[in-house]
Design a protein around this motif. Structure first.
Motif, PDB file in Angstrom:
ATOM      1  N   ASP A 186     119.093  49.250  31.613  1.00  0.00           N
ATOM      2  CA  ASP A 186     119.795  48.119  31.002  1.00  0.00           C
ATOM      3  C   ASP A 186     120.209  47.043  31.999  1.00  0.00           C
ATOM      4  OD1 ASP A 186     121.790  49.420  32.365  1.00  0.00           O
ATOM      5  OD2 ASP A 186     123.128  49.676  30.640  1.00  0.00           O
ATOM      6  N   SER A 188     122.015  47.590  34.727  1.00  0.00           N
ATOM      7  CA  SER A 188     123.142  48.072  35.527  1.00  0.00           C
ATOM      8  C   SER A 188     122.611  49.026  36.595  1.00  0.00           C
ATOM      9  CB  SER A 188     124.181  48.762  34.641  1.00  0.00           C
ATOM     10  OG  SER A 188     123.637  49.951  34.074  1.00  0.00           O
ATOM     11  N   ASN A 190     123.513  52.932  38.743  1.00  0.00           N
ATOM     12  CA  ASN A 190     124.297  54.155  38.832  1.00  0.00           C
ATOM     13  C   ASN A 190     124.703  54.361  40.290  1.00  0.00           C
ATOM     14  OD1 ASN A 190     123.971  54.794  36.066  1.00  0.00           O
ATOM     15  ND2 ASN A 190     121.924  55.599  36.492  1.00  0.00           N
ATOM     16  N   PHE A 230     128.327  45.975  44.712  1.00  0.00           N
ATOM     17  CA  PHE A 230     128.369  46.258  43.286  1.00  0.00           C
ATOM     18  C   PHE A 230     129.802  46.214  42.757  1.00  0.00           C
ATOM     19  CE2 PHE A 230     124.693  48.214  45.149  1.00  0.00           C
ATOM     20  CZ  PHE A 230     123.670  47.914  44.259  1.00  0.00           C
ATOM     21  N   LEU A 236     135.170  51.000  31.667  1.00  0.00           N
ATOM     22  CA  LEU A 236     134.156  50.015  31.286  1.00  0.00           C
ATOM     23  C   LEU A 236     134.729  49.090  30.220  1.00  0.00           C
ATOM     24  CD1 LEU A 236     131.151  52.504  31.054  1.00  0.00           C
ATOM     25  CD2 LEU A 236     131.565  50.817  32.870  1.00  0.00           C
ATOM     26  N   ASN A 247     134.871  55.323  33.374  1.00  0.00           N
ATOM     27  CA  ASN A 247     133.667  55.346  34.187  1.00  0.00           C
ATOM     28  C   ASN A 247     133.679  56.598  35.063  1.00  0.00           C
ATOM     29  OD1 ASN A 247     131.246  54.401  35.197  1.00  0.00           O
ATOM     30  ND2 ASN A 247     132.082  52.515  36.058  1.00  0.00           N
ATOM     31  N   THR A 274     128.750  53.616  36.527  1.00  0.00           N
ATOM     32  CA  THR A 274     128.048  52.398  36.138  1.00  0.00           C
ATOM     33  C   THR A 274     128.604  51.207  36.898  1.00  0.00           C
ATOM     34  OG1 THR A 274     127.646  53.274  33.914  1.00  0.00           O
ATOM     35  CG2 THR A 274     127.477  50.880  34.202  1.00  0.00           C
ATOM     36  N   TRP A 276     127.487  46.947  38.520  1.00  0.00           N
ATOM     37  CA  TRP A 276     126.619  45.768  38.396  1.00  0.00           C
ATOM     38  C   TRP A 276     126.502  45.077  39.754  1.00  0.00           C
ATOM     39  CZ3 TRP A 276     129.849  47.553  34.709  1.00  0.00           C
ATOM     40  CH2 TRP A 276     129.301  47.775  33.430  1.00  0.00           C
TER      41      TRP A 276
END
Length: 591
Positions: A186, A188, A190, A230, A236, A247, A274, A276
Motif C-alpha cells: 500500500d 507504507s 514495515n 520514516f 495509526l 501500531n 507501519t 511512511w
C-alpha cells in the motif's frame, strides 16, 4: 531553591539594543508585522507559565521521576496538566509554520523562550523541544499528505514527537544502524529494529506519539548514504485525524539516569510497525540534519538555562548567608557576620557565572539571529553569509555553552558550600540535569571535530571569515571606556588567526592533528566569541547608563571577562602548539 525569575530586562536588552533584531524583522516579509512590543509580550507570557507553573514543580518532579510498568510510562504529578496548559497557549508551535497553526516566530525570540523553559525545568522542556524538532523535519521534508495529517496535531500539542536515531551498537556512527524498512503493497513500510536513548519515546502526556525513525531499505547502500527516514506513529490515525489502532511499536524499558529524572528516556522496539517514508530514499540523515542547527543550539540553551538558574540561586544565597568578616570597607558592623557576597572568592565565582550566563544569552541570540537571516532574508548574499556563520557557530553554540554551563552550575554549588551538595537546595539537580547536554545531540568532542575538521579545515579557513569580519566591524568603532578590552579582543583575534593557520599547515603532515587539538580549538573560538559578545553588550550599554544605571554592570562585567576569563586562550594556544605528539607517544599497551 530560590524562586525562578525570568531575566526579562536582560533578554529585551539583548534583542533590542545589542542585536537590534527589530531592524531585521522589518526587512523580512514574513516577519514584517512583528515588533519589539510583541516580542516583549511573548517573553512576559512565557515567563508567567514558567514562573507560576513549571519551575515550582521541578524539584518534586525530579524526586518522583518517571515510572515504567508493563510497557506504560507515567510522568510525575503536575506534568500532564502543565503540558496541557503549555499546549493550549500555543507554545509547542512557537517557531512552527503558521499554515498549520504555528506562531511562526523567529529563532531570536524562541531562543529566549527556550532558555526560560530550560531554567524552569530541563526535563519538562524536552517534551515540547523534541516535538518542535519533529515538526520542523516534517515541514521541510514530508509529503503534503503527511504534513496535513500530522503537523496540526503536533503543533497544537495534542500529539508529541521523537527522534529515533541511536541503536545499542550505533551512537555517533549511524552508518552501521540495523533497523530495517520493508516496503508494503500500500506504499507504507514495515519498520523493525530497536532504538535506545529515545527522549519522550513513551509517556502519558498526550494521546499519540509520532516517531521519526532512521532505518535502511533492502536496497540501501552501505554506510550513512543508505539511511532513510520514516514516520511511525504510536497509534495509526484515522482519516479524520482521530487515534486509531495501536501500531507495532512499544517501550521495552526506561533508563535510570544521573539527571533529567522526569524526562522519559526509552528503549523503543519496532516490530514490523507501519511507517511512511519522509523525503527521498537513502536521504534520511540529510533530512534529519536540516534541523540539527536548531536542535544543537537548543541543547546549548539547555546548558544556558541551567547556568542561569544556578546563578540566580547562588546570588540570592550569597546575599542572605552570613559568614565571616569582609574587609573594613564592606563590614556590616551591626551584624555578627557579613554576607558571603563581600568576600573576594565569592565575588570571583559570581562574576564568572554572570559572565558565562549573560555572554551565553547574547551568543545564543546572535546564532539565532543568523538562523533567522538565513531563513527569511530575500537577499541571496545576505542569506548565504548568515548560513556560513550558522555552519561555523552551531558546534560552538552546542559545546561551548554546555561546557561553560556545567562549569557555572558547579560554581553555584560551590558557593552554597555543604548546602550545595544536599538535595533540598536544588543546586545538585542543576549539575545533574546540565551534565547530559554535553553528551547528547552529538558529544562535545564530536562538535569540536565538526568545527575544526569539517568547517575550518574543510573550508581552508574561509568559513571563519564572516565571524572575523563581524568582530572587525565592532573594533572599528572603539570605546574610550573600554579601550584596553578592545585591544585585548583584537589581540585575541590575531591569536586565533595564527593558531588556525598553524593547524591548517600541519593537516597534511600530521594525520592526527585535527583529532588531537579540536576541543582546545573550539574553546579558543568560544572564548573569542564571548569576548565579542561582551564588547557588543558593553558598547550598547555605555550610552544608556545615564538613564538605566543598572547597565553599568554590563561595562564592569565586560572588564571582568577580559581580566579574568579571556586569558584562558593563551593556555589553549600553548596546548594546541604541542600538536599530537604527547597524545600519540604511548603505545596501546602503555595506558
Amino acid at each position: 531553591m530560590a524562586d525562578y525569575r525570568v531575566p526579562r530586562e536582560d533578554m529585551q536588552f539583548v534583542l533590542q539594543e545589542v542585536f537590534r533584531v527589530q531592524d531585521d524583522w522589518a526587512q523580512f516579509a514574513q516577519l514584517a508585522d512583528l515588533d519589539m512590543e510583541t516580542a516583549v509580550a511573548i517573553i512576559d507570557e512565557s515567563a508567567k507559565l514558567a514562573e507560576g507553573l513549571i519551575a515550582p514543580n521541578a524539584r518534586a518532579a525530579d524526586e518522583e521521576g518517571v515510572q515504567f510498568r508493563d510497557g506504560v510510562v507515567t510522568t510525575p504529578a503536575g506534568y500532564k496538566e502543565n503540558f496541557r496548559q503549555l499546549a493550549e497557549g500555543g507554545w509547542v508551535g512557537v517557531t512552527a509554520n503558521p499554515e498549520y497553526g504555528g506562531m511562526g516566530l523567529p529563532k531570536s525570540i524562541s531562543a529566549q523562550y527556550e532558555e526560560i523553559l530550560c531554567s524552569a525545568d530541563i526535563s519538562f522542556s524536552l517534551y515540547p523541544g523534541l516535538t518542535a524538532g519533529a515538526i520542523m523535519t516534517l515541514d521541510l521534508h514530508a509529503s503534503d499528505s503527511l504534513k496535513d495529517l500530522y503537523l496540526p496535531k503536533l503543533i497544537s500539542g495534542e500529539w508529541t514527537g521523537t527522534m529515533c536515531l541511536t541503536e545499542p551498537h550505533a551512537g555517533t556512527d549511524l552508518g552501521i544502524i540495523r533497523s530495517k524498512a520493508i516496503p508494503a503493497a500500500d506504499g507504507s513500510f514495515n519498520i523493525s529494529g530497536t532504538k535506545i536513548f529515545i527522549t519522550g519515546g513513551e509517556h502519558d502526556l498526550v494521546d499519540n506519539i509520532i516517531h521519526l525513525v532512521l532505518a535502511k531499505l533492502p536496497d540501501a547502500p552501505a554506510g550513512s548514504k543508505g539511511i532513510s527516514l520514516f514516520l511511525v506513529p504510536k497509534f495509526l490515525p484515522q482519516a479524520d485525524g482521530t487515534v486509531g489502532q495501536r501500531n507495532a511499536v512499544s517501550c521495552g524499558s526506561i533508563e535510570h539516569k544521573m539527571g533529567i529524572h522526569a524526562s522519559a528516556t526509552c528503549v523503543m522496539n519496532f516490530d514490523g510497525a507501519t511507517g511512511w517514508l519522509i523525503g527521498e530514499p537513502h536521504k534520511g540523515l540529510a533530512a534529519m540534519f536540516t534541523m540539527m542547527n536548531y536542535e544543537r543550539l537548543g541543547v546549548g540553551i539547555q546548558g544556558l538555562g541551567a547556568a542561569a538558574r544556578s546563578y540566580q540561586n547562588a546570588l540570592e544565597y550569597a546575599n542572605d548567608r552570613l559568614q565571616g568578616r569582609g574587609a573594613k570597607a564592606t563590614r556590616a558592623t551591626s551584624k555578627e557576620a557579613d554576607p558571603l557576597i563581600v568576600h573576594g572568592d565569592i565575588r570571583r565565582m559570581l562574576l564568572t557565572m554572570k559572565a558565562f550566563v549573560e555572554g551565553g544569552r547574547a551568543f545564543s541570540t546572535y546564532v539565532g539571529q543568523q538562523l533567522d537571516i538565513a531563513k527569511y532574508s530575500g537577499n541571496d548574499a545576505q542569506r548565504q553569509r548568515a548560513d556560513d556563520l550558522v555552519q561555523l557557530l552551531t558546534p560552538v553554540a552546542k559545546a561551548f555553552i554546555t561546557d561553560t554551563g556545567l562549569e557555572t552550575t558547579i560554581i553555584g554549588q560551590q558557593i552554597f558550600g555543604g548546602h550545595g551538595f544536599v538535595r533540598e537546595w536544588g543546586q545538585e539537580q542543576l549539575v545533574r540535569d546540565c551534565r547530559i547536554a554535553q553528551i547528547y545531540e552529538g558529544t562535545n568532542g564530536i562538535q569540536s571535530l565538526d568545527l575544526l575538521g569539517r568547517k575550518i579545515a574543510g573550508s581552508g579557513g574561509k568559513l571563519l571569515q564572516p565571524l572575523l569580519a563581524d568582530i572587525a566591524a565592532l573594533l572599528a568603532q572603539p570605546s574610550q571606556q573600554l579601550s584596553s578590552e578592545y585591544q585585548q579582543l583584537a589581540d585575541a583575534v590575531t591569536l586565533l588567526e595564527r593558531v588556525t593557520k598553524q593547524i591548517l599547515s600541519q593537516v597534511h603532515s600530521d594525520e592526527n592533528i585535527i583529532n588531537s587539538v579540536a576541543v582546545e580549538y573550539l574553546h579558543l573560538v568560544g572564548y573569542v566569541c564571548y569576548g565579542y559578545m561582551w564588547l557588543r553588550m558593553a558598547a550598547a550599554a555605555e550610552p544608556l547608563q545615564g538613564e538605566r544605571p543598572q547597565l553599568s554592570s554590563k561595562v564592569k562585567t565586560a572588564r571582568f571577562y577580559f581580566a579574568r576569563i579571556m586569558p584562558r586562550i593563551h593556555s589553549l594556544a600553548a596546548t594546541i602548539a604541542d600538536g599530537s605528539s604527547s597524545l600519540y607517544d604511548h603505545e596501546l599497551g602503555e595506558f
